[in-house]
Write a protein that holds these residues in place. Structure first.
Motif, PDB file in Angstrom:
ATOM      1  N   UNK A 247       0.841  -1.210   0.000  1.00 27.65           N
ATOM      2  CA  UNK A 247       0.000   0.000   0.000  1.00 27.65           C
ATOM      3  C   UNK A 247       0.869   1.250   0.000  1.00 27.65           C
ATOM      4  N   UNK A 248       1.940   1.228   0.804  1.00 27.67           N
ATOM      5  CA  UNK A 248       2.834   2.381   0.862  1.00 27.67           C
ATOM      6  C   UNK A 248       3.518   2.602  -0.488  1.00 27.67           C
ATOM      7  N   UNK A 249       3.967   1.524  -1.126  1.00 31.18           N
ATOM      8  CA  UNK A 249       4.639   1.662  -2.414  1.00 31.18           C
ATOM      9  C   UNK A 249       3.697   2.215  -3.475  1.00 31.18           C
ATOM     10  N   UNK A 250       2.422   1.811  -3.422  1.00 30.95           N
ATOM     11  CA  UNK A 250       1.439   2.367  -4.346  1.00 30.95           C
ATOM     12  C   UNK A 250       1.303   3.870  -4.149  1.00 30.95           C
ATOM     13  N   UNK A 251       1.237   4.290  -2.895  1.00 31.35           N
ATOM     14  CA  UNK A 251       1.124   5.715  -2.582  1.00 31.35           C
ATOM     15  C   UNK A 251       2.342   6.483  -3.103  1.00 31.35           C
ATOM     16  N   UNK A 252       3.504   5.919  -2.879  1.00 34.17           N
ATOM     17  CA  UNK A 252       4.725   6.581  -3.344  1.00 34.17           C
ATOM     18  C   UNK A 252       4.750   6.670  -4.867  1.00 34.17           C
TER      19      UNK A 252
END
Length: 252
Positions: free
Chosen positions: A90-95
């Motif tokens: 999820x964090x990588x998608x946001x980044x």
């Protein structure tokens, strides 16, 4: 090592966001901005842009009578539909979304066990990451990420770090005076991005803003090639606006 007191700018702490979400979640039929302000303790001048950000991210919705209700993004989290995915994904998608919006490589930096670490990176063919020609753990005095992380420590914490990682000159723009560095860290406005204008690497400029998620000392950063200097101010401002939703994504 003790952390510095939390900055007052609302977008630098997810605590304020959670207060607002808690206030809205109490009222299934909607709640007014006035009541949100009263229950969250946030002044109207800070609340309005925060509500706008939460609506943009889908955490809140505004119904026809002007009241606020919980949005789809938060409802999905509550139902567990999104929690089936790994937090790192999820964090990588946001980044990745932030990288595409800024047109710059973006990073998450953290201060872990007394060391500066870059834990996540989103780059691409058109937005290459900085070449780590010197271990980033030794760049606290020169990199935007390092200075942003050190800026969140107290004076003793900074001195202790610099005692272990002696200041070295990487370019002609690198600050090599510990006294000057500490003075600049003390005077850095909490609501302003920390900059690296070719202090770590010639031809590269960077910006970083604090990223608050619980007790973690972290930051959100970007890098651009020098020829895109004209974009740095706007990109840094957008990065600052992206810090609160990124903190929220790390927390809930």
């Amino acid at each position: 090592m003790v952390l510095k007191p939390e900055p007052t700018a609302p977008f630098h702490s997810v605590r304020y966001v959670l207060r607002v979400l808690e206030a809205v979640s109490k009222y299934g039929g909607g709640v007014t901005e006035t009541r949100i302000a009263r229950e969250s303790g946030l002044p109207a001048g800070h609340l309005a842009p925060l509500l706008s950000m939460l609506r943009r991210e889908g955490y809140l919705e505004r119904i026809p009578d002007g009241a606020y209700v919980i949005g789809d993004s938060l409802a999905l989290l509550g139902s567990g539909a999104d929690r089936s995915r790994a937090p790192a994904d999820r964090l990588q998608d946001r980044l990745g979304e932030l990288r595409d919006a800024l047109g710059a490589a973006v990073y998450v930096g953290r201060y872990v066990n007394g060391e500066i670490q870059i834990t996540e990176v989103a780059d691409g063919p058109l937005t290459p990451a900085v070449n780590e020609y010197v271990d980033f753990r030794a760049t606290g005095h020169a990199s935007a990420i390092g200075k942003c992380l050190l800026g969140q420590l107290d004076h003793d914490g900074r001195k202790e770090h610099l005692a272990r990682h002696r200041i070295a000159r990487f370019t002609s723009r690198t600050i090599t005076s510990e006294r000057l560095l500490l003075s600049r860290l003390d005077s850095q406005p909490p609501a302003m991005p920390v900059l690296d204008l070719q202090e770590y690497a010639l031809g590269t400029i960077c910006a970083a803003v604090p990223l608050t998620a619980g007790s973690t000392v972290g930051c959100l950063a970007l890098s651009l090639p020098l020829e895109q200097m004209h974009r740095l101010r706007g990109a840094a401002e957008a990065l600052n606006r992206g810090a609160a939703p990124m903190s929220l994504a790390l927390t809930i």
